[in-house]
Design an enzyme around this catalytic site. Structure first.
Site, PDB file in Angstrom:
ATOM      1  N   LYS A  51       0.726  -1.235   0.059  1.00 44.32           N
ATOM      2  CA  LYS A  51       0.171  -0.011   0.038  1.00 44.32           C
ATOM      3  C   LYS A  51       1.343   1.580   0.376  1.00 44.32           C
ATOM      4  CE  LYS A  51      -3.437  -0.784  -0.566  1.00 44.32           C
ATOM      5  NZ  LYS A  51      -4.542  -1.198  -1.647  1.00 44.32           N
ATOM      6  N   GLY A  52       2.566   1.454  -0.090  1.00 48.60           N
ATOM      7  CA  GLY A  52       2.904   1.953  -0.360  1.00 48.60           C
ATOM      8  C   GLY A  52       2.998   3.336  -1.452  1.00 48.60           C
TER       9      GLY A  52
ATOM     10  N   SER B 126      -4.756   2.139   4.549  1.00 53.10           N
ATOM     11  CA  SER B 126      -5.008   1.962   2.831  1.00 53.10           C
ATOM     12  C   SER B 126      -5.117  -0.173   2.680  1.00 53.10           C
ATOM     13  CB  SER B 126      -4.342   2.779   2.398  1.00 53.10           C
ATOM     14  OG  SER B 126      -3.846   1.514   1.077  1.00 53.10           O
TER      15      SER B 126
ATOM     16  N   ARG C 178      -8.405   4.398  -2.975  1.00 52.32           N
ATOM     17  CA  ARG C 178     -10.045   3.717  -2.954  1.00 52.32           C
ATOM     18  C   ARG C 178     -10.186   4.848  -2.262  1.00 52.32           C
ATOM     19  NH1 ARG C 178      -8.022  -1.815  -2.944  1.00 52.32           N
ATOM     20  NH2 ARG C 178      -8.562  -3.045  -2.855  1.00 52.32           N
TER      21      ARG C 178
HETATM   22  N1  LIG Z   1      -1.449   7.168  -9.845  1.00 50.33           N
HETATM   23  C1  LIG Z   1      -1.493   6.210  -8.471  1.00 50.33           C
HETATM   24  N2  LIG Z   1      -3.510   6.413  -9.158  1.00 50.33           N
HETATM   25  C2  LIG Z   1      -3.388   5.677  -7.645  1.00 50.33           C
HETATM   26  N3  LIG Z   1      -3.138   5.523  -6.680  1.00 50.33           N
HETATM   27  C3  LIG Z   1      -1.606   5.893  -6.640  1.00 50.33           C
HETATM   28  C4  LIG Z   1      -1.010   6.121  -7.287  1.00 50.33           C
HETATM   29  N4  LIG Z   1       0.324   6.250  -7.072  1.00 50.33           N
HETATM   30  C5  LIG Z   1       0.926   6.365  -5.705  1.00 50.33           C
HETATM   31  N5  LIG Z   1      -0.652   5.752  -5.383  1.00 50.33           N
HETATM   32  C6  LIG Z   1      -0.597   5.401  -3.921  1.00 50.33           C
HETATM   33  O1  LIG Z   1      -0.764   3.850  -3.907  1.00 50.33           O
HETATM   34  C7  LIG Z   1      -1.336   3.386  -3.107  1.00 50.33           C
HETATM   35  C8  LIG Z   1      -1.652   1.669  -3.547  1.00 50.33           C
HETATM   36  O2  LIG Z   1      -0.294   1.244  -2.762  1.00 50.33           O
HETATM   37  P1  LIG Z   1       0.333   0.057  -3.566  1.00 50.33           P
HETATM   38  O3  LIG Z   1       0.196  -0.332  -5.660  1.00 50.33           O
HETATM   39  O4  LIG Z   1       1.744  -0.014  -3.105  1.00 50.33           O
HETATM   40  O5  LIG Z   1      -0.581  -1.578  -3.644  1.00 50.33           O
HETATM   41  S1  LIG Z   1      -0.925  -3.048  -3.246  1.00 50.33           S
HETATM   42  O6  LIG Z   1       0.692  -3.553  -1.908  1.00 50.33           O
HETATM   43  O7  LIG Z   1      -0.254  -3.596  -4.343  1.00 50.33           O
HETATM   44  O8  LIG Z   1      -1.889  -3.259  -3.230  1.00 50.33           O
HETATM   45  C9  LIG Z   1      -3.072   3.593  -2.895  1.00 50.33           C
HETATM   46  O9  LIG Z   1      -3.253   3.486  -1.630  1.00 50.33           O
HETATM   47  P2  LIG Z   1      -4.559   4.352  -1.824  1.00 50.33           P
HETATM   48  O10 LIG Z   1      -5.113   5.649  -1.901  1.00 50.33           O
HETATM   49  O11 LIG Z   1      -5.024   3.794   0.280  1.00 50.33           O
HETATM   50  O12 LIG Z   1      -5.884   3.060  -2.137  1.00 50.33           O
HETATM   51  C10 LIG Z   1      -2.199   5.192  -3.642  1.00 50.33           C
HETATM   52  O13 LIG Z   1      -2.498   6.020  -2.225  1.00 50.33           O
END
Ligand SMILES: Nc1ncnc2c1ncn2[C@@H]1O[C@H](COP(=O)(O)OS(=O)(=O)O)[C@@H](OP(=O)(O)O)[C@H]1O
Length: 325
Positions: A82-83, A171, A290
């Protein structure tokens, strides 16, 4: 009993005898200031050491050879969950010299017994000069993986995307709640005792955010200059600047620039395009970015209090400061 707490200074025989000093000025400063963390029987232990980790001598050479077009990764996005790891992977794939599988291979934590040939076969074909990477965020927090990665190649470059651990936990919870609407409220999961706000450090949702602890395990096998930390908040604010540093770290020519990104107001996140002469923008899927559940400011601040000393330790270890609460 809180099963996960700081015990105080400890210097292991290994750290006295086997760890060696690094030569750069930056490392020298880190050596001087850093207390390393490790766990023993689920407790976090601070280790005072003036020395950086020396990689062990075991080494297995890479299985790929020049005639094969599928290659083992030279860089891994190891976390954190979620990073922002998916964003980093998809952005890096915009580079013509970088290839990566879309799905997470989970080789080092789940499929390791299948062997390096199995792993290599998961990788896309590479042309001469192209580099292979992959992302599996669970690697960062899983014990034993640093040694396995070292055994693949001690030159592996490691990328870690870090985000405010309180926001990371929320998250993570949002993802759990999206899959299981019956899940307990956030505060009932992260606190062992809700009246005293004692953080339940046995919970993975909490533990993942103790970044200094996990990083310490990687530093037993890799040096700091093999580990690149991406600022997860800045990745959203200014993806191009994070990508500039990442391209330098990976060792590819600068290709991905601000022209590859646009901020999508509806989504609230950057979206990207492969070809800067075209107007077709791609955004990450709806499970990235999300809506988060409401978590009271009191709960956030109690959790932030728990993470603060570990965040501070991380700043000392990496020489990087994050504006986390
Ligand atoms: N461009 C873009 N679009 C959407 N989301 C973005 C983007 N860049 C960074 N993020 C942040 O990425 C978070 C999800 O992290 P991960 O991809 O590491 O998640 S996972 O561990 O693979 O499930 C996700 O966390 P949440 O906002 O809590 O869903 C986003 O904050």
């Amino acid at each position: 009993m809180v099963p996960f707490h700081i015990l105080g200074s400890y210097v292991s025989p290994r750290s006295r005898t086997a760890w060696k000093a690094s030569t750069t000025a930056r490392h020298a400063e880190i050596q001087y200031n850093t207390k390393y963390l490790r766990t023993h029987n689920d407790r976090i232990i601070l280790e005072n050491t003036s020395l950086l980790a020396e990689a062990p001598r075991i080494h297995i050479t890479e299985t790929g050879n020049k005639t094969e077009t599928k290659r083992l990764p030279i860089a891994l996005i190891i976390g954190v969950k979620k990073g922002g790891t998916r964003a980093v992977l998809e952005y890096l794939r915009l580079h013509p010299d970088i290839v990566a599988p879309g799905p997470e291979p989970h080789f080092f934590d789940t499929h390791y017994t299948k062997g390096f040939e199995w792993y290599r076969n998961l990788m896309p074909e590479t042309e001469e000069g192209q580099l292979t990477i992959e992302k599996t965020p669970s690697y960062f927090v899983t014990k034993g993986i640093p040694q396995k990665v070292y055994e693949m190649s001690k030159k592996t470059k490691l990328i870690v995307v870090l985000r405010d651990p309180v926001m990371r936990a929320i998250s993570d919870y949002a993802q759990i709640a999206a899959r299981n609407p019956e899940v307990k409220p956030f505060s009932e999961i992260v606190f062992e005792n809700y009246d005293s706000y004692t953080v339940d450090t046995r919970r993975a949702i909490v533990k993942v955010g103790v970044y200094a602890l996990h990083l310490t395990r990687w530093l037993e096998y890799f040096t700091l200059n093999q580990i690149h930390i991406v600022n997860g908040e800045n990745l959203i604010r200014d993806p191009a600047s994070e990508l500039r540093d990442l391209q330098t770290f990976i060792g590819v020519k600068p290709h991905i620039t601000g022209e590859h990104f646009t901020f999508n107001i509806t989504k609230g996140f950057p979206c990207y395009r492969r070809n800067t002469s075209q107007q077709s923008w791609h955004c990450l899927s709806d499970d990235k970015g999300r809506p988060h559940p409401n978590v009271s400011s009191l709960v956030r601040s109690k959790l932030a209090n728990f993470y603060r000393p570990f965040n501070h330790r991380l700043y000392l270890m990496t020489g990087k400061h994050f504006d986390w609460t």
